[in-house]
Design an enzyme around this catalytic site. Structure first.
Site, PDB file in Angstrom:
ATOM      1  N   GLN A  51      -2.951 -11.994   7.599  1.00 20.68           N
ATOM      2  CA  GLN A  51      -3.116 -11.729   6.162  1.00 20.68           C
ATOM      3  C   GLN A  51      -2.404 -12.816   5.348  1.00 20.68           C
ATOM      4  OE1 GLN A  51      -2.751  -7.735   4.218  1.00 20.68           O
ATOM      5  NE2 GLN A  51      -0.680  -8.444   3.795  1.00 20.68           N
ATOM      6  N   HIS A  70       9.158  -3.372   3.484  1.00 20.33           N
ATOM      7  CA  HIS A  70       8.730  -3.589   2.094  1.00 20.33           C
ATOM      8  C   HIS A  70       9.944  -3.874   1.209  1.00 20.33           C
ATOM      9  CE1 HIS A  70       5.553  -0.591   3.516  1.00 20.33           C
ATOM     10  NE2 HIS A  70       4.800  -1.596   3.098  1.00 20.33           N
ATOM     11  N   MET A  77       8.614  -2.516  11.751  1.00 18.26           N
ATOM     12  CA  MET A  77       8.395  -1.391  10.847  1.00 18.26           C
ATOM     13  C   MET A  77       6.987  -1.424  10.284  1.00 18.26           C
ATOM     14  SD  MET A  77      11.861  -0.803   8.777  1.00 18.26           S
ATOM     15  CE  MET A  77      13.375  -0.459   9.657  1.00 18.26           C
ATOM     16  N   SER A  78       6.361  -0.253  10.178  1.00 26.24           N
ATOM     17  CA  SER A  78       5.010  -0.147   9.630  1.00 26.24           C
ATOM     18  C   SER A  78       4.840   1.260   9.079  1.00 26.24           C
ATOM     19  CB  SER A  78       3.974  -0.393  10.739  1.00 26.24           C
ATOM     20  OG  SER A  78       2.704   0.083  10.327  1.00 26.24           O
ATOM     21  N   MET A  80       0.838  -1.207   0.000  1.00 28.25           N
ATOM     22  CA  MET A  80       0.000   0.000   0.000  1.00 28.25           C
ATOM     23  C   MET A  80       0.871   1.255   0.000  1.00 28.25           C
ATOM     24  SD  MET A  80      -3.446  -0.853   2.065  1.00 28.25           S
ATOM     25  CE  MET A  80      -2.797  -0.664   3.718  1.00 28.25           C
ATOM     26  N   GLY A  81       2.173   1.082  -0.254  1.00 27.55           N
ATOM     27  CA  GLY A  81       3.043   2.241  -0.378  1.00 27.55           C
ATOM     28  C   GLY A  81       3.512   2.801   0.951  1.00 27.55           C
ATOM     29  N   HIS A  93       9.007   1.290   3.397  1.00 26.30           N
ATOM     30  CA  HIS A  93      10.098   1.305   4.381  1.00 26.30           C
ATOM     31  C   HIS A  93      10.939   0.050   4.174  1.00 26.30           C
ATOM     32  CE1 HIS A  93       7.588  -1.623   6.399  1.00 26.30           C
ATOM     33  NE2 HIS A  93       6.612  -0.741   6.539  1.00 26.30           N
TER      34      HIS A  93
HETATM   35  P1  AMP Z   1       1.432  -2.894   3.483  1.00 23.42           P
HETATM   36  O1  AMP Z   1       1.983  -1.839   2.582  1.00 23.42           O
HETATM   37  O2  AMP Z   1       1.426  -2.514   4.931  1.00 23.42           O
HETATM   38  O3  AMP Z   1       0.128  -3.466   2.988  1.00 23.42           O
HETATM   39  O4  AMP Z   1       2.467  -4.110   3.409  1.00 23.42           O
HETATM   40  C1  AMP Z   1       2.836  -4.677   2.177  1.00 23.42           C
HETATM   41  C2  AMP Z   1       3.614  -5.932   2.448  1.00 23.42           C
HETATM   42  O5  AMP Z   1       4.794  -5.618   3.178  1.00 23.42           O
HETATM   43  C3  AMP Z   1       2.834  -6.959   3.277  1.00 23.42           C
HETATM   44  O6  AMP Z   1       3.096  -8.263   2.788  1.00 23.42           O
HETATM   45  C4  AMP Z   1       3.400  -6.758   4.659  1.00 23.42           C
HETATM   46  O7  AMP Z   1       3.304  -7.900   5.491  1.00 23.42           O
HETATM   47  C5  AMP Z   1       4.847  -6.442   4.330  1.00 23.42           C
HETATM   48  N1  AMP Z   1       5.472  -5.727   5.460  1.00 23.42           N
HETATM   49  C6  AMP Z   1       5.007  -4.603   6.050  1.00 23.42           C
HETATM   50  N2  AMP Z   1       5.801  -4.270   7.095  1.00 23.42           N
HETATM   51  C7  AMP Z   1       6.778  -5.211   7.156  1.00 23.42           C
HETATM   52  C8  AMP Z   1       7.891  -5.428   8.018  1.00 23.42           C
HETATM   53  N3  AMP Z   1       8.158  -4.613   9.039  1.00 23.42           N
HETATM   54  N4  AMP Z   1       8.680  -6.506   7.780  1.00 23.42           N
HETATM   55  C9  AMP Z   1       8.401  -7.346   6.751  1.00 23.42           C
HETATM   56  N5  AMP Z   1       7.363  -7.195   5.912  1.00 23.42           N
HETATM   57  C10 AMP Z   1       6.564  -6.145   6.099  1.00 23.42           C
END
Ligand code: AMP
Length: 290
Positions: free
Chosen positions: A153, A37, A184-185, A30-31, A34
Site C-alpha cells: 500500500q 496507528h 499489530m492489526s 480505517m479505525g 491500536h
Molecule cells: P488501517 O487502519 O489498517 O488501514 O491502517 C491505517 C494506517 O496504519 C496504515 O498506514 C497502516 O499501514 C498503519 N498501520 C497499521 N498497523 C500498523 C502497525 N502494526 N505498525 C505501524 N503502522 C501500522
C-alpha cells in the site's frame, strides 16, 4: 480536539490552519485503532502543527465476499486514542459523505498494484488509491503518514503521489509489534486462541530469513526457502505468498544474489470466529531488529 463528519467542516478547520501558516499532517486509518496507528499520530503531531486523523472503513477497497461489514469498528474508543496521541481533528465521514451518488472517478496505479495483495484482491489498490487521493485533495496536507506494515500500500501511495503530482511528503513509519512479535492489526481481534498462538510464525519466518542474510546468505531463492520452511512448520497458517522484492518500490528481484530487499508474506488463519488474513514484512537489513 474536534470530531467532524463532513468535508465542509474539515475544509473549514484546515483552511483556517493553513491561512496562518500552520503545517497539516494527515493520518488515514480505517479505525479500531491500536498502538500501530497511534505511533503514526504521535509522529505526525511531533512533526506538524495540525494533525487530522481520518477514520473511514472504505467500501471501495473491499471485494465481494471480503469483510467490509464485519470490519471491527469502535468510534468512541478511537476518538479517545486520537486525543491521547495529540490529534487535532478526527475526520469520520459516512460513506455517503465520501462518495456522493454520482461518484464515478477512480485512481488506477499500475505496476505497484500488481502481484501480492493486488493479485489476491482485485480492485483493492484501486479503492485504496482513490480514497487516499480524495483525502489528499480535501485535506491539502503537507505530510501524510503511512505504516510499513502495509508495505505494498505504501509503494502504491508513493507511486500515485509522484504520478499525480500531489505536493505532499509521504512519511513511512515502522511496524509496531505485540511483545511476541505479531504485527499489530485491527483484524487480530478475530484470531481464535490457537490461531493467535500460531500467528507468530509470520514474524519467525521473516526473522529466520533476515538472520540468514546477516550471516552471509545472498541467494534470493535460498532466502525465500528459509522463510517458507518456517511457515510450513505451522499447519494452521495457509500461506498466500512469500516474496522478496526491492526495498523501495517493491519491484521483483531476479533469481541469484541480492544486495538487500524486503521480504513480504501473507497467510490465512481460518479456525477463529472469522477467517483472518495477516500480512507482515521485514527488510533483510532487519528493520532495526537484532
Ligand atoms: P488501517 O487502519 O489498517 O488501514 O491502517 C491505517 C494506517 O496504519 C496504515 O498506514 C497502516 O499501514 C498503519 N498501520 C497499521 N498497523 C500498523 C502497525 N502494526 N505498525 C505501524 N503502522 C501500522
Amino acid at each position: 480536539m474536534q470530531t467532524v463528519t463532513t468535508i465542509a467542516e474539515l475544509r473549514r478547520h484546515l483552511d483556517a490552519a493553513r491561512a496562518v501558516g500552520r503545517t497539516v499532517g494527515l493520518v488515514p486509518t480505517m479505525g479500531y485503532l491500536h498502538a500501530g496507528h497511534e505511533s503514526l499520530m504521535v509522529r505526525a503531531s511531533a512533526e506538524c502543527d495540525d494533525v487530522v486523523a481520518t477514520i473511514f472503513v472504505n467500501p471501495l477497497q473491499f471485494g465481494p465476499g471480503e469483510d467490509f461489514a464485519a470490519y471491527p469498528r469502535d468510534l468512541t474508543g478511537d476518538v479517545e486514542v486520537c486525543r491521547q496521541a495529540g490529534v487535532d481533528v478526527v475526520f469520520a465521514p459516512s460513506v455517503a459523505q465520501m462518495y456522493d451518488p454520482g461518484f464515478c472517478s477512480h485512481v488506477d496505479v499500475g505496476a505497484a498494484s500488481l502481484g501480492m495483495e493486488g493479485a489476491l484482491r482485485p480492485g483493492h489498490f484501486r479503492g485504496v488509491a482513490t480514497v487516499v487521493a480524495r483525502l489528499f485533495a480535501m485535506s491539502r496536507a503537507h505530510r501524510a503518514y503511512f505504516g510499513e506494515k502495509d508495505a505494498q500500500q505504501l509503494a502504491v501511495v508513493r507511486r500515485m503521489t509522484k504520478d499525480l503530482g500531489f505536493p505532499l511528503l509521504i512519511v513511512a513509519c515502522p511496524i509496531v509489534r505485540e511483545s511476541d512479535g505479531l504485527a499489530m492489526s485491527s483484524r487480530n481481534v478475530y484470531l481464535g486462541a490457537a490461531d493467535r498462538a500460531a500467528s507468530t510464525v509470520l514474524v519467525r519466518a521473516l526473522r529466520s530469513a533476515c538472520h540468514a542474510f546477516r550471516r552471509g546468505e545472498r541467494d534470493r531463492d535460498r532466502l525465500l526457502e528459509r522463510a517458507r520452511t518456517v511457515l510450513a512448520s505451522e499447519p494452521r497458517a495457509q500461506v498466500d505468498y512469500v516474496e522478496l522484492r526491492s526495498e523501495n518500490d517493491l519491484a521483483e528481484l531476479p533469481p541469484g544474489p541480492v544486495a538487500g530487499g524486503r521480504l513480504l508474506l501473507a497467510a490465512k488463519f481460518v479456525d477463529g470466529p472469522r477467517p483472518v488474513r495477516l500480512l507482515d514484512n521485514m527488510s533483510l537489513a532487519g528493520d532495526g531488529e537484532s
